[in-house]
Design a protein around this motif. Structure first.
Motif, short mmCIF file in Angstrom:
data_model
loop_
_atom_site.label_atom_id
_atom_site.label_comp_id
_atom_site.label_asym_id
_atom_site.label_seq_id
_atom_site.Cartn_x
_atom_site.Cartn_y
_atom_site.Cartn_z
N LEU A 216 12.86 26.58 117.38
CA LEU A 216 11.73 25.67 117.24
C LEU A 216 11.16 25.86 115.84
N SER B 73 11.59 33.58 126.68
CA SER B 73 11.39 32.14 126.63
C SER B 73 12.72 31.41 126.50
N ASP B 74 12.74 30.15 126.91
CA ASP B 74 13.94 29.35 126.68
C ASP B 74 14.17 29.12 125.19
N LEU B 75 13.17 29.46 124.38
CA LEU B 75 13.35 29.36 122.93
C LEU B 75 14.32 30.42 122.41
N SER B 76 14.75 31.34 123.29
CA SER B 76 15.79 32.27 122.87
C SER B 76 17.12 31.55 122.71
N VAL C 193 11.14 33.10 117.67
CA VAL C 193 12.51 32.76 118.05
C VAL C 193 13.46 33.91 117.70
#
Length: 162
Positions: free
Chosen positions: A151, A144-147, A158
């Protein structure tokens, strides 16, 4: 057809991006092993691919179980031949994920088992299969772009992507 005569092994292929990836690879000519812990979802994707004239099998497996991954690789090779491409997409935002102050140990264990251990076990077994076939291959690990951006309230997810 850019992937004609290729064999692709996709984890988390029963829904979302994994499903779309499976369908796209099949449209490009690859035979696809759709791996998911929810076999009904995997079957739905495999059936959709086959209804469009593609080649696919559904495999129920938990990526945190090395013995299940070994069997899934074996099933794929028996049905289609050596694996050329791995798309490691299985991942989870664990139930109960929370802030670092509130997250429970069981939640941490679930997130790390699927998102880290699972990716490594699948990579290990598919890499062995590729090596044994003597032809190499391609491994794509998605995240995910959450890497890249934290968040609040999803500390396990995360952290497992970092």
């Amino acid at each position: 057809m850019r992937l004609k005569n290729k064999v692709t092994f996709i984890t988390g292929g029963g829904a979302g991006i994994g499903k779309c990836t499976a369908e796209l690879f099949a449209k490009e000519g690859s035979a696809v092993a759709v791996l998911d812990r929810n076999v009904d979802k995997a079957k739905s994707v495999a059936d959709s691919i086959m209804s469009m004239g593609g080649k696919a099998i559904a495999i129920e497996a938990d990526v945190t179980s090395e013995s299940q991954i070994i069997q899934a690789v074996k099933t794929t090779v028996e049905n289609f031949g050596p694996i050329d491409i791995l798309v490691n997409h299985a991942g989870v935002i664990p139930d109960g994920d929370a802030s670092i102050l509130d997250v429970e140990e069981e939640t941490i264990d679930q997130g790390l088992a699927i998102n880290v251990k699972g990716m490594m076990l699948v990579g290990k077994q598919v890499s062995r299969s590729m090596r044994d076939a003597g032809k190499g291959g391609t491994i794509v690990n998605t995240a995910s772009d959450l890497s890249q951006v934290a968040l609040a309230g999803l500390v396990t997810y995360v952290t497992s992507l970092a």
